[in-house]
Design a protein around this motif. Structure first.
Motif, PDB file in Angstrom:
ATOM      1  N   GLN A 109       0.838  -1.207   0.000  1.00 51.60           N
ATOM      2  CA  GLN A 109       0.000   0.000   0.000  1.00 51.60           C
ATOM      3  C   GLN A 109       0.876   1.261   0.000  1.00 51.60           C
ATOM      4  O   GLN A 109       0.579   2.230  -0.680  1.00 51.60           O
ATOM      5  CB  GLN A 109      -0.928   0.010   1.229  1.00 51.60           C
ATOM      6  CG  GLN A 109      -2.139  -0.878   1.095  1.00 51.60           C
ATOM      7  CD  GLN A 109      -3.056  -0.464  -0.061  1.00 51.60           C
ATOM      8  OE1 GLN A 109      -3.171   0.708  -0.407  1.00 51.60           O
ATOM      9  NE2 GLN A 109      -3.688  -1.430  -0.687  1.00 51.60           N
ATOM     10  N   TYR A 150      -4.607   3.956   5.671  1.00 51.44           N
ATOM     11  CA  TYR A 150      -5.057   4.343   4.329  1.00 51.44           C
ATOM     12  C   TYR A 150      -5.012   3.130   3.414  1.00 51.44           C
ATOM     13  O   TYR A 150      -4.320   2.131   3.686  1.00 51.44           O
ATOM     14  CB  TYR A 150      -4.204   5.483   3.758  1.00 51.44           C
ATOM     15  CG  TYR A 150      -2.774   5.077   3.571  1.00 51.44           C
ATOM     16  CD1 TYR A 150      -1.857   5.287   4.580  1.00 51.44           C
ATOM     17  CD2 TYR A 150      -2.356   4.406   2.419  1.00 51.44           C
ATOM     18  CE1 TYR A 150      -0.557   4.875   4.449  1.00 51.44           C
ATOM     19  CE2 TYR A 150      -1.051   3.980   2.287  1.00 51.44           C
ATOM     20  CZ  TYR A 150      -0.157   4.213   3.306  1.00 51.44           C
ATOM     21  OH  TYR A 150       1.123   3.782   3.182  1.00 51.44           O
ATOM     22  N   GLU A 151      -5.734   3.255   2.333  1.00 51.40           N
ATOM     23  CA  GLU A 151      -5.758   2.196   1.331  1.00 51.40           C
ATOM     24  C   GLU A 151      -5.881   2.857  -0.033  1.00 51.40           C
ATOM     25  O   GLU A 151      -6.688   3.776  -0.209  1.00 51.40           O
ATOM     26  CB  GLU A 151      -6.964   1.291   1.577  1.00 51.40           C
ATOM     27  CG  GLU A 151      -6.939   0.022   0.757  1.00 51.40           C
ATOM     28  CD  GLU A 151      -8.211  -0.808   0.938  1.00 51.40           C
ATOM     29  OE1 GLU A 151      -8.249  -1.922   0.404  1.00 51.40           O
ATOM     30  OE2 GLU A 151      -9.144  -0.314   1.582  1.00 51.40           O
ATOM     31  N   LEU A 199      -7.050   2.319  -3.752  1.00 51.42           N
ATOM     32  CA  LEU A 199      -7.960   1.339  -4.335  1.00 51.42           C
ATOM     33  C   LEU A 199      -7.600   0.917  -5.761  1.00 51.42           C
ATOM     34  O   LEU A 199      -8.068  -0.110  -6.248  1.00 51.42           O
ATOM     35  CB  LEU A 199      -9.398   1.856  -4.279  1.00 51.42           C
ATOM     36  CG  LEU A 199      -9.897   2.197  -2.850  1.00 51.42           C
ATOM     37  CD1 LEU A 199     -11.276   2.829  -2.896  1.00 51.42           C
ATOM     38  CD2 LEU A 199      -9.913   0.961  -1.963  1.00 51.42           C
ATOM     39  N   SER A 206      -9.554   6.494   8.799  1.00 49.93           N
ATOM     40  CA  SER A 206      -9.203   5.644   7.666  1.00 49.93           C
ATOM     41  C   SER A 206      -9.460   6.423   6.378  1.00 49.93           C
ATOM     42  O   SER A 206     -10.489   7.094   6.243  1.00 49.93           O
ATOM     43  CB  SER A 206     -10.048   4.369   7.765  1.00 49.93           C
ATOM     44  OG  SER A 206     -10.532   4.012   6.513  1.00 49.93           O
ATOM     45  N   SER A 211      -9.611   6.059   2.255  1.00 51.30           N
ATOM     46  CA  SER A 211      -9.558   5.238   1.037  1.00 51.30           C
ATOM     47  C   SER A 211      -9.357   6.176  -0.137  1.00 51.30           C
ATOM     48  O   SER A 211     -10.035   7.193  -0.252  1.00 51.30           O
ATOM     49  CB  SER A 211     -10.855   4.458   0.866  1.00 51.30           C
ATOM     50  OG  SER A 211     -11.005   3.578   1.957  1.00 51.30           O
ATOM     51  N   ALA A 262      -9.196   6.706  -4.153  1.00 53.72           N
ATOM     52  CA  ALA A 262      -9.609   6.154  -5.439  1.00 53.72           C
ATOM     53  C   ALA A 262      -9.261   7.133  -6.557  1.00 53.72           C
ATOM     54  O   ALA A 262     -10.016   8.065  -6.825  1.00 53.72           O
ATOM     55  CB  ALA A 262     -11.111   5.878  -5.422  1.00 53.72           C
ATOM     56  N   GLU A 289     -16.992  12.042   1.746  1.00 62.48           N
ATOM     57  CA  GLU A 289     -16.495  11.705   0.415  1.00 62.48           C
ATOM     58  C   GLU A 289     -15.997  13.013  -0.185  1.00 62.48           C
ATOM     59  O   GLU A 289     -16.742  13.997  -0.246  1.00 62.48           O
ATOM     60  CB  GLU A 289     -17.636  11.113  -0.427  1.00 62.48           C
ATOM     61  CG  GLU A 289     -17.160  10.620  -1.762  1.00 62.48           C
ATOM     62  CD  GLU A 289     -18.289   9.976  -2.575  1.00 62.48           C
ATOM     63  OE1 GLU A 289     -19.223   9.389  -1.990  1.00 62.48           O
ATOM     64  OE2 GLU A 289     -18.213  10.086  -3.813  1.00 62.48           O
TER      65      GLU A 289
END
Lengths: 183, 183
Positions: free
Chosen positions: B50, B80-81, B83, B120, B122, B124, B173
């Protein structure tokens, strides 16, 4: 927009180094070599302790040079050991680092590329300066270049003693005096 | 002589993080929890992947902010991620990073210190921008501060949708349009 790449690249190198260690653990674990795994972990911890010791000497430029040396394009692999915890706050970090960088560059030019070249540096901080022991093993193809550098290009407060300078080995003792001591 | 401390401090943080992981392996190995050790190693490798993904997005300032976030004095722990692997070269890295830094600071002021706060993120990447999902869980003691920030302080090309904003949870978001798209 291209700023901060240094940090990212820096972290990439560090991550790469640490992942190699974790992969080594993983590999040995898969082979059920538990004793070897324990040894590897102890080596990792000892290495990190040396890194911390080097970082605490208060010669940040020199520490950074050593800590990042193996990420460069040198044709030798560096190892180092800090022999005691005495601080080096009176050392001219810039002078020490400049000389060492020049030495690394000369060594890089003189040693045979793609061969097993190792440089070990032992660091002994002393009350009036810092003593460094450089031990190279590998193949030197241009001894004259090193010889010339060692005899002519050092600042006044750097004393160099050549113990060995042959094709397969170099051993040097380098003493760098404190700033105040060289006034 | 005080230069290069950043590098040294930086490496100190990284070393500390990695040593914690190695100690976790060592501890579980000592307890003969081999399966747990294998899980930990897989988690470490996934985390490093990641980190590599984030580093490769071509938004170095933002990546650096996230990669070093847990070394700061924030009262929340960040995860964190990423995607997907789409590059973000048209994103205004500085704008994205400035907004995120402000959000982190506001969150830090609004959340209860010394409690279990987690954030967290994410990430994208999309063809026309980057979409971020922020999920906070913990204790918010000043909701109005966050509410005010989210409603008034964002640049034009940052679109924010508040999904949840309660005492124990925030879900946002955030879409940041590409530079060219916002012209």
């Amino acid at each position: 927009m291209k700023k901060d790449w240094n940090t990212i690249d820096f972290l990439r190198h560090v991550r790469h180094d640490w992942l190699n260690k974790v992969q080594l653990i993983k590999g040995n674990l898969a082979l059920n070599k538990e004793e070897r795994v324990k040894e590897i972990i102890d080596e990792i911890i000892a290495e990190a302790q040396q890194e911390a010791r080097l970082s605490n000497l208060e010669i940040p430029k020199f520490a950074t040079l050593l800590l990042t040396c193996n990420w460069g394009n040198y044709c030798f692999q560096l190892e180092y050991e800090v022999l005691n915890d005495e601080k080096c706050q009176y050392i001219e970090d810039a002078v020490l680092t400049k000389w060492t960088t020049m030495f690394f560059n000369i060594l890089n030019k003189s040693a045979k590329s793609f061969s097993e070249n190792h440089l070990s540096v032992s660091i002994a901080p002393e009350s009036n300066g810092i003593r460094l022991f450089f031990d190279f093993s590998g193949i030197i193809i241009d001894r004259a270049l090193i010889d010339d550098f060692l005899h002519t290009k050092s600042p006044e407060n750097i004393k160099i003693q050549i113990r060995t300078l042959v094709e397969a080995e170099i051993a040097l003792e380098v003493f760098v005096e404190n700033e105040s001591a060289s006034d």
